[in-house]
Design an enzyme around this catalytic site. Structure first.
Site, PDB file in Angstrom:
ATOM      1  N   ARG A 134       0.829  -1.197   0.000  1.00 34.69           N
ATOM      2  CA  ARG A 134       0.000   0.000   0.000  1.00 34.69           C
ATOM      3  C   ARG A 134       0.872   1.259   0.000  1.00 34.69           C
ATOM      4  O   ARG A 134       2.011   1.249   0.450  1.00 34.69           O
ATOM      5  CB  ARG A 134      -0.914   0.024   1.224  1.00 34.69           C
ATOM      6  CG  ARG A 134      -2.032  -0.989   1.198  1.00 34.69           C
ATOM      7  CD  ARG A 134      -2.941  -0.829   2.408  1.00 34.69           C
ATOM      8  NE  ARG A 134      -2.265  -1.160   3.665  1.00 34.69           N
ATOM      9  CZ  ARG A 134      -1.784  -0.262   4.520  1.00 34.69           C
ATOM     10  NH1 ARG A 134      -1.918   1.038   4.270  1.00 34.69           N
ATOM     11  NH2 ARG A 134      -1.191  -0.642   5.633  1.00 34.69           N
ATOM     12  N   LYS A 174      -8.977  -1.824   0.384  1.00 30.72           N
ATOM     13  CA  LYS A 174      -8.836  -0.932   1.530  1.00 30.72           C
ATOM     14  C   LYS A 174      -9.561   0.398   1.321  1.00 30.72           C
ATOM     15  O   LYS A 174      -9.989   1.030   2.296  1.00 30.72           O
ATOM     16  CB  LYS A 174      -7.356  -0.685   1.836  1.00 30.72           C
ATOM     17  CG  LYS A 174      -6.661  -1.873   2.489  1.00 30.72           C
ATOM     18  CD  LYS A 174      -7.349  -2.310   3.776  1.00 30.72           C
ATOM     19  CE  LYS A 174      -6.569  -3.402   4.498  1.00 30.72           C
ATOM     20  NZ  LYS A 174      -7.301  -3.934   5.676  1.00 30.72           N
ATOM     21  N   HIS A 234     -10.996  -3.165  12.139  1.00 34.35           N
ATOM     22  CA  HIS A 234      -9.910  -3.815  11.405  1.00 34.35           C
ATOM     23  C   HIS A 234      -9.497  -5.054  12.206  1.00 34.35           C
ATOM     24  O   HIS A 234      -8.579  -5.025  13.010  1.00 34.35           O
ATOM     25  CB  HIS A 234      -8.724  -2.854  11.255  1.00 34.35           C
ATOM     26  CG  HIS A 234      -7.645  -3.377  10.373  1.00 34.35           C
ATOM     27  ND1 HIS A 234      -6.315  -3.106  10.588  1.00 34.35           N
ATOM     28  CD2 HIS A 234      -7.687  -4.156   9.254  1.00 34.35           C
ATOM     29  CE1 HIS A 234      -5.583  -3.684   9.647  1.00 34.35           C
ATOM     30  NE2 HIS A 234      -6.396  -4.328   8.834  1.00 34.35           N
ATOM     31  N   SER A 289      -1.509  -5.315   9.630  1.00 32.08           N
ATOM     32  CA  SER A 289      -0.994  -6.360   8.758  1.00 32.08           C
ATOM     33  C   SER A 289       0.316  -6.924   9.303  1.00 32.08           C
ATOM     34  O   SER A 289       1.202  -6.182   9.735  1.00 32.08           O
ATOM     35  CB  SER A 289      -0.755  -5.782   7.355  1.00 32.08           C
ATOM     36  OG  SER A 289      -0.213  -6.741   6.496  1.00 32.08           O
ATOM     37  N   LYS A 316      -3.534 -11.647  12.311  1.00 32.10           N
ATOM     38  CA  LYS A 316      -4.993 -11.718  12.236  1.00 32.10           C
ATOM     39  C   LYS A 316      -5.452 -12.921  11.409  1.00 32.10           C
ATOM     40  O   LYS A 316      -6.309 -13.689  11.819  1.00 32.10           O
ATOM     41  CB  LYS A 316      -5.576 -10.449  11.615  1.00 32.10           C
ATOM     42  CG  LYS A 316      -5.448  -9.198  12.439  1.00 32.10           C
ATOM     43  CD  LYS A 316      -6.317  -8.074  11.912  1.00 32.10           C
ATOM     44  CE  LYS A 316      -6.198  -7.843  10.428  1.00 32.10           C
ATOM     45  NZ  LYS A 316      -4.830  -7.490  10.000  1.00 32.10           N
ATOM     46  N   THR A 317      -4.880 -13.038  10.220  1.00 28.41           N
ATOM     47  CA  THR A 317      -5.299 -14.120   9.327  1.00 28.41           C
ATOM     48  C   THR A 317      -4.843 -15.470   9.857  1.00 28.41           C
ATOM     49  O   THR A 317      -5.605 -16.442   9.890  1.00 28.41           O
ATOM     50  CB  THR A 317      -4.747 -13.884   7.911  1.00 28.41           C
ATOM     51  OG1 THR A 317      -5.264 -12.645   7.405  1.00 28.41           O
ATOM     52  CG2 THR A 317      -5.148 -15.009   6.973  1.00 28.41           C
ATOM     53  N   ASP A 352     -10.174 -10.007   8.183  1.00 28.05           N
ATOM     54  CA  ASP A 352      -9.567  -8.675   8.179  1.00 28.05           C
ATOM     55  C   ASP A 352     -10.513  -7.518   8.486  1.00 28.05           C
ATOM     56  O   ASP A 352     -10.101  -6.550   9.107  1.00 28.05           O
ATOM     57  CB  ASP A 352      -8.913  -8.428   6.810  1.00 28.05           C
ATOM     58  CG  ASP A 352      -7.984  -7.238   6.793  1.00 28.05           C
ATOM     59  OD1 ASP A 352      -7.200  -7.093   7.748  1.00 28.05           O
ATOM     60  OD2 ASP A 352      -8.031  -6.444   5.834  1.00 28.05           O
ATOM     61  N   ARG A 360       1.457 -12.180  -1.180  1.00 26.59           N
ATOM     62  CA  ARG A 360       0.062 -12.247  -0.748  1.00 26.59           C
ATOM     63  C   ARG A 360      -0.712 -13.324  -1.486  1.00 26.59           C
ATOM     64  O   ARG A 360      -0.419 -13.642  -2.648  1.00 26.59           O
ATOM     65  CB  ARG A 360      -0.633 -10.908  -1.019  1.00 26.59           C
ATOM     66  CG  ARG A 360      -0.172  -9.772  -0.140  1.00 26.59           C
ATOM     67  CD  ARG A 360      -0.927  -9.739   1.157  1.00 26.59           C
ATOM     68  NE  ARG A 360      -0.483  -8.672   2.043  1.00 26.59           N
ATOM     69  CZ  ARG A 360      -1.118  -8.297   3.132  1.00 26.59           C
ATOM     70  NH1 ARG A 360      -2.250  -8.901   3.465  1.00 26.59           N
ATOM     71  NH2 ARG A 360      -0.654  -7.344   3.908  1.00 26.59           N
TER      72      ARG A 360
END
Length: 530
Positions: free
Chosen positions: A61, A202, A221, A239, A243-244, A258, A322
């Site tokens: 990003r 996003k 988030h 990130s 989380k994932t 997410d 990713r």
């Protein structure tokens, strides 16, 4: 559904200014988009069936290139500053015209989809791309409507994605050749100059973070999963904090990885897919994610040999490799992705100082303090220019996507935690035994064991001791985890060095928190005592 439309498509696209495109491919199927991407030379098939693509110069990003149009309807609501940077309507119009001119005569891929699994608050989104694989990404990360809903689909917001349409900073008033601009009044998002697909998802998340709180729904988030008994857990974090990984638990069902909302009815996923970091991915440590990467998923910037084999350990292109895959590719995922009110709320931090406990229980006041602080380390590759972990504070564990003041989200979270009596935890997935460069990352198996014990209640039964600096309740024991791991100072070879580093971090917390105004004194007092 496959079609190349002319008359009907023209009417649909004219609403956002597109009047003279070439062929427009509308709502193509996954297989059709994959075939087109490969035929156009934009991707290759891996031996596991996934489509492998590269995102060019932008492998993460670009937060400094994100803007919101200053308009009468939003001028007094947005938390303007270094994160939410305003641009004039004239600047937006200039960039909009640039994309429209760029689209003239070009083949386009258009897709209608939803953001939000709760029908009462979902957003209808139209995404227009110039490449098939970007359209596949949009169809993966957003929720795909039933065919019957597409006939009279009227979007609430439209995203115009033109990766090869670059801005001229001198002429266009941008910071670089990349631009991601949201106009709430025109209900348009412009994304140009970057091939990184994450900007599209996003940008819609940021819009939801503006709209949902105004409807009495907390946008978050975070990832979410549910246990066999129906107990929901939330995992907040930036990130790279886990989380994932941690929400993809074989013993629990995934709601989403997410982005979520928390309404009076419970939790719902904003997305229809997952976007997982896959650097060093292994079948042994992350079996659900590993198995989800197959035909229909997209792999970004991974290293693949001529035989189609992926080397997940390689970071030749970026650390921010990713995988994008539909939610239903995770075994046992909750479809539709909704759940009840959370019983546990977990804040994930990647502590580059190596001084925070790997797991600790928070009081409600501490939970508000650390939610507003959002301490973590930016990990390599997530943003352009980040090559090693950097300590940072990101309010609400997602400041780049939060248009409203942090206090708005924190107040809503605090009210829900109190109403539903959720237990709050802080989990450090970062370093132990020393700071970055000296210590090591907390063992993922230990983290999983601690999270499991926190969610099933067994961690509470072990008893706690109070961390003298941070005030956390640190568990005395956890099955499957060596006792010394639970107390970070015990993992350092030099106890005095630990004390110095812990006090340094405590000071950073206090310095950062000073920017928040009109915070209740009990929340301020819940911070570390450095």
């Amino acid at each position: 559904m496959s079609a190349i439309e002319t008359d009907t498509t023209a009417a649909k696209l004219e609403a956002c200014g597109i009047t003279d495109p070439g062929e427009v491919h509308w709502n193509l199927s996954r297989d059709e988009l994959i075939e087109r991407a490969i035929a156009d030379g934009d991707g290759k098939a891996a031996d596991n069936g996934a489509l492998v693509v590269k995102t060019g110069v932008c492998t993460g990003r670009r937060p400094n290139d994100r803007f919101i149009v200053e308009e009468p309807s939003t001028r007094d609501d947005i938390d303007w500053g270094t994160v939410n940077v305003g641009v004039s309507p004239e600047t937006f119009d200039r960039l909009h015209r640039k994309i429209l001119d760029y689209y003239t005569g070009r083949t386009l891929f258009a897709r209608d989809c939803y953001a939000g699994a709760d029908p009462s608050t979902r957003l209808k989104v139209r995404v227009v791309n110039e490449r098939a694989w970007h359209n596949l990404f949009a169809g993966t990360l957003f929720i795909r409507p039933e065919a019957a809903a597409l006939a009279d689909f009227e979007p609430d917001f439209t995203v115009l994605n033109a990766p090869w349409c670059s801005a001229d900073p001198v002429v266009d008033g941008t910071r670089s050749d990349v631009f991601v601009v949201v106009s709430f009044e025109k209900r348009l998002v412009l994304v140009g100059g970057t091939q990184y697909a994450g900007e599209v998802k996003k940008s819609i998340f940021s819009i939801m973070n503006y709209l949902l709180p105004k409807r009495g729904v907390l946008s978050m988030h975070c990832s979410a999963n549910v246990g066999k008994g129906g107990d929901v857990a939330l995992f907040f974090g930036l990130s790279g904090t886990g989380k994932t990984t941690l929400s993809a638990d074989p013993n629990r069902r995934l709601i989403g990885d997410d982005e979520h909302g928390w309404s009076d009815n419970g939790v719902f996923n904003i997305e229809g897919g997952c976007y997982a970091k896959c650097i060093k991915l292994s079948k042994e440590q992350e079996p659900q994610i590993y198995s989800a990467i197959r035909h229909g998923s997209v792999l970004e910037n991974v290293v693949m040999d001529d035989a189609g084999h992926i080397d997940y350990d390689a970071a030749d292109i970026t650390e921010n490799t990713r995988a994008a895959y539909p939610l239903e590719f995770i075994d046992g995922a909750v479809i539709p992705s909704v759940g009840g009110h959370p019983e546990n709320v977990v804040f994930l931090t990647c502590d580059a100082f190596g001084v925070l406990p790997p797991v600790s229980r928070l009081t409600p006041d501490q939970a508000m303090y650390h939610f507003m602080s959002g301490y973590t380390a930016k990990v390599a590759g997530t943003e352009a220019g980040v090559t090693e972990p950097q300590a940072t504070f990101s309010a609400c564990f997602g400041a780049p996507f939060m248009p409203l003041p942090a206090s708005k989200y924190a107040t809503m979270l605090g009210e829900r935690i109190a109403k539903h009596q959720a237990t709050c935890w802080l989990v450090n997935t970062g370093w132990s035994g020393g700071p970055y460069g000296v210590g090591k990352r907390v063992n993922i198996h230990h983290t999983r064991a601690m999270v499991t014990a926190a969610l099933d209640g067994s961690l509470t039964a072990a008893g706690f001791q109070i961390d003298p600096i941070f005030g956390f309740e640190v568990p005395k024991a956890c099955d499957g985890v060596p006792a010394e791991v639970l107390t970070p100072k015990s993992t350092w070879s030099d106890g005095a060095a630990y004390d110095r580093k812990a006090k340094e971090l405590a000071g950073l917390f206090a310095e950062n928190f000073a920017m928040f105004k009109a915070v209740p004194s009990n929340v301020v007092a819940a911070g570390p005592k450095g």
